[in-house]
Design a protein around this motif. Structure first.
Motif, PDB file in Angstrom:
ATOM      1  N   LEU A 146       5.984  -4.283  -7.910  1.00 37.09           N
ATOM      2  CA  LEU A 146       4.574  -3.877  -7.962  1.00 37.09           C
ATOM      3  C   LEU A 146       4.495  -2.388  -8.291  1.00 37.09           C
ATOM      4  CD1 LEU A 146       1.580  -4.333  -7.618  1.00 37.09           C
ATOM      5  CD2 LEU A 146       1.907  -4.498  -5.163  1.00 37.09           C
ATOM      6  N   ILE A 147       4.643  -2.084  -9.594  1.00 34.27           N
ATOM      7  CA  ILE A 147       4.824  -0.682  -9.992  1.00 34.27           C
ATOM      8  C   ILE A 147       3.519   0.115 -10.055  1.00 34.27           C
ATOM      9  CG2 ILE A 147       6.984  -1.144 -11.223  1.00 34.27           C
ATOM     10  CD1 ILE A 147       5.382  -0.821 -13.853  1.00 34.27           C
ATOM     11  N   SER A 148       2.371  -0.558  -9.918  1.00 35.54           N
ATOM     12  CA  SER A 148       1.116   0.212  -9.840  1.00 35.54           C
ATOM     13  C   SER A 148       0.935   0.785  -8.440  1.00 35.54           C
ATOM     14  CB  SER A 148      -0.081  -0.679 -10.178  1.00 35.54           C
ATOM     15  OG  SER A 148      -0.123  -1.792  -9.303  1.00 35.54           O
ATOM     16  N   GLY A 149       1.678   0.265  -7.471  1.00 40.93           N
ATOM     17  CA  GLY A 149       1.523   0.694  -6.083  1.00 40.93           C
ATOM     18  C   GLY A 149       2.619   1.651  -5.666  1.00 40.93           C
ATOM     19  N   ARG A 150       2.492   2.171  -4.470  1.00 42.01           N
ATOM     20  CA  ARG A 150       3.485   3.103  -3.957  1.00 42.01           C
ATOM     21  C   ARG A 150       4.002   2.618  -2.601  1.00 42.01           C
ATOM     22  NH1 ARG A 150       2.933   3.793  -8.442  1.00 42.01           N
ATOM     23  NH2 ARG A 150       2.382   5.694  -9.599  1.00 42.01           N
ATOM     24  N   ASN A 151       4.056   1.300  -2.474  1.00 46.74           N
ATOM     25  CA  ASN A 151       4.592   0.708  -1.250  1.00 46.74           C
ATOM     26  C   ASN A 151       6.022   0.250  -1.519  1.00 46.74           C
ATOM     27  OD1 ASN A 151       5.337  -0.870   0.889  1.00 46.74           O
ATOM     28  ND2 ASN A 151       3.401  -1.999   1.033  1.00 46.74           N
ATOM     29  N   TYR A 187       7.129  -3.428  -1.684  1.00 45.00           N
ATOM     30  CA  TYR A 187       6.828  -4.277  -2.848  1.00 45.00           C
ATOM     31  C   TYR A 187       7.426  -3.729  -4.148  1.00 45.00           C
ATOM     32  CZ  TYR A 187       4.029  -7.282   0.026  1.00 45.00           C
ATOM     33  OH  TYR A 187       3.647  -8.183   0.995  1.00 45.00           O
ATOM     34  N   LEU A 188       8.011  -2.536  -4.051  1.00 47.42           N
ATOM     35  CA  LEU A 188       8.727  -1.999  -5.216  1.00 47.42           C
ATOM     36  C   LEU A 188      10.169  -2.505  -5.217  1.00 47.42           C
ATOM     37  CD1 LEU A 188       7.360   1.653  -5.167  1.00 47.42           C
ATOM     38  CD2 LEU A 188       7.294   0.122  -7.148  1.00 47.42           C
ATOM     39  N   ILE A 189      10.798  -2.549  -4.005  1.00 49.28           N
ATOM     40  CA  ILE A 189      12.213  -2.943  -3.950  1.00 49.28           C
ATOM     41  C   ILE A 189      12.593  -3.721  -2.675  1.00 49.28           C
ATOM     42  CG2 ILE A 189      12.890  -0.665  -3.020  1.00 49.28           C
ATOM     43  CD1 ILE A 189      15.005  -2.957  -5.368  1.00 49.28           C
ATOM     44  N   GLY A 190      11.784  -3.585  -1.609  1.00 46.05           N
ATOM     45  CA  GLY A 190      12.166  -4.200  -0.326  1.00 46.05           C
ATOM     46  C   GLY A 190      12.237  -5.718  -0.368  1.00 46.05           C
ATOM     47  N   GLN A 191      11.149  -6.353  -0.767  1.00 50.76           N
ATOM     48  CA  GLN A 191      11.107  -7.823  -0.836  1.00 50.76           C
ATOM     49  C   GLN A 191      12.131  -8.344  -1.847  1.00 50.76           C
ATOM     50  OE1 GLN A 191       9.042 -10.005   0.972  1.00 50.76           O
ATOM     51  NE2 GLN A 191       8.490  -8.190   2.148  1.00 50.76           N
ATOM     52  N   GLN A 192      12.403  -7.545  -2.859  1.00 50.13           N
ATOM     53  CA  GLN A 192      13.343  -7.947  -3.906  1.00 50.13           C
ATOM     54  C   GLN A 192      14.763  -8.045  -3.340  1.00 50.13           C
ATOM     55  OE1 GLN A 192      10.965  -5.731  -4.026  1.00 50.13           O
ATOM     56  NE2 GLN A 192       9.790  -5.954  -5.893  1.00 50.13           N
ATOM     57  N   VAL A 193      15.125  -7.079  -2.461  1.00 49.18           N
ATOM     58  CA  VAL A 193      16.465  -7.110  -1.862  1.00 49.18           C
ATOM     59  C   VAL A 193      16.609  -8.352  -0.976  1.00 49.18           C
ATOM     60  CG1 VAL A 193      18.024  -5.908  -0.261  1.00 49.18           C
ATOM     61  CG2 VAL A 193      16.722  -4.597  -1.962  1.00 49.18           C
ATOM     62  N   SER A 216      -0.509  -6.394  -0.088  1.00 47.33           N
ATOM     63  CA  SER A 216       0.559  -5.480  -0.525  1.00 47.33           C
ATOM     64  C   SER A 216       0.319  -4.050  -0.041  1.00 47.33           C
ATOM     65  CB  SER A 216       0.664  -5.481  -2.052  1.00 47.33           C
ATOM     66  OG  SER A 216      -0.509  -4.925  -2.639  1.00 47.33           O
ATOM     67  N   ASN A 217      -0.870  -3.827   0.533  1.00 46.05           N
ATOM     68  CA  ASN A 217      -1.215  -2.488   1.016  1.00 46.05           C
ATOM     69  C   ASN A 217      -1.020  -1.440  -0.088  1.00 46.05           C
ATOM     70  OD1 ASN A 217      -2.068  -0.579   2.814  1.00 46.05           O
ATOM     71  ND2 ASN A 217      -0.114  -0.387   3.896  1.00 46.05           N
ATOM     72  N   THR A 218      -1.549  -1.758  -1.275  1.00 45.41           N
ATOM     73  CA  THR A 218      -1.473  -0.813  -2.392  1.00 45.41           C
ATOM     74  C   THR A 218      -2.847  -0.660  -3.039  1.00 45.41           C
ATOM     75  OG1 THR A 218      -0.978  -2.487  -4.093  1.00 45.41           O
ATOM     76  CG2 THR A 218       0.912  -1.485  -2.971  1.00 45.41           C
TER      77      THR A 218
END
Ligand code: 1GP
Length: 244
Positions: free
Chosen positions: A96-101, A104-110, A143-145
């Motif tokens: 989720l690159i529009s956000g700064r959380n 959702y940028l890398i946590g859920q992906q790991v 997503s809190n973004t």
């Protein structure tokens, strides 16, 4: 066999556009599915499966039902790392690159990476961008973004370009499910002009005209969910010359 990602990229390069249906497993049960697919839907290319609050059983069940009545690729559109099923064909691996959380940028992906590997799903690396759709949406809240303002095409274009430079293969512009306003055409064209890869556009598209506007502006794949689910539009009405 040609992979789904290769097909999406090749179609985009050749200017071939596609329609994807978004199905929420908690909304579609057997009967509603049968109704939806009772018409000829050869102009639909992809079935996206997702929702913000999924029950695992309903996810597997919906995909099983879909597979029994059609042969279109089933692609997971996960709300979080729990929304994975080995019954699907592929997964939009979203950042989720529009956000700064960071979650959702890398946590859920790991968290989801080893599960996806085990499930042997094809991975579609996707730069996911929320654009303001006129009212707060579930995905924003969950997503809190903050979404990108709808009148800032430059920010949208730079964000998408950054996603491309990070190696993400697909860009997905989303106004959020049930958005009041779909993504404005100037945002779509700004992103399309700045990037090379396939562009998916969705959120708040409720009729043929809005779908055509998104295609005209540069969308390669348009996603429609709510409007079909709520019978605001029927599949037959979405048979665009773009989808031949
Ligand atoms: C939402 O882009 C999808 O994430 C589709 O939105 O349900 O509003 O069509 P709708």
């Amino acid at each position: 066999m040609e992979g789904i990602l290769n097909k999406i990229i090749k179609d985009s390069q050749q200017g071939k556009k596609s329609l994807a249906l978004l199905l929420d497993p908690d909304e579609y049960q057997n009967e509603s599915l049968k109704n939806l697919f009772s018409v000829d839907f050869k102009h639909v290319s992809y079935l996206f499966i997702g929702g913000s609050l999924l029950k695992k059983e309903s996810l597997d069940e919906l995909i099983g039902n879909l597979k029994s009545i059609n042969s279109k690729p089933v692609i997971l559109f996960p709300g979080n790392a729990g929304h994975i099923s080995d019954k699907a064909d592929a997964i939009l691996f979203l950042s989720l690159i529009s956000g700064r959380n960071p979650d959702y940028l890398i946590g859920q992906q790991v968290i989801s990476a080893p599960i996806i590997k085990e499930a042997k799903l094809e991975v579609l690396p996707t730069a996911y961008m929320l654009i303001d759709g006129g009212k707060p949406t579930t995905v924003q809240y969950m997503s809190n973004t903050m979404p990108i303002p709808a009148d800032k095409p430059d920010i949208a274009a730079c964000t998408a370009l950054a996603g491309q430079y990070l190696g993400l293969k697909i860009t997905y512009l989303d106004a959020g499910s049930g958005a009041e306003n779909p993504i404005p055409p100037n945002i779509i064209s700004a992103v399309k002009n700045e990037t090379n890869g396939p562009l998916i556009v969705g959120g708040g598209i409720r009729n043929y005209e809005q779908m055509e506007n998104a295609f005209d502006a540069g969308a390669d794949i348009v996603v429609i969910g709510n409007a079909l689910q709520n019978n605001e539009v029927r599949l037959e009405e979405l048979n665009s010359p773009y989808l031949k």
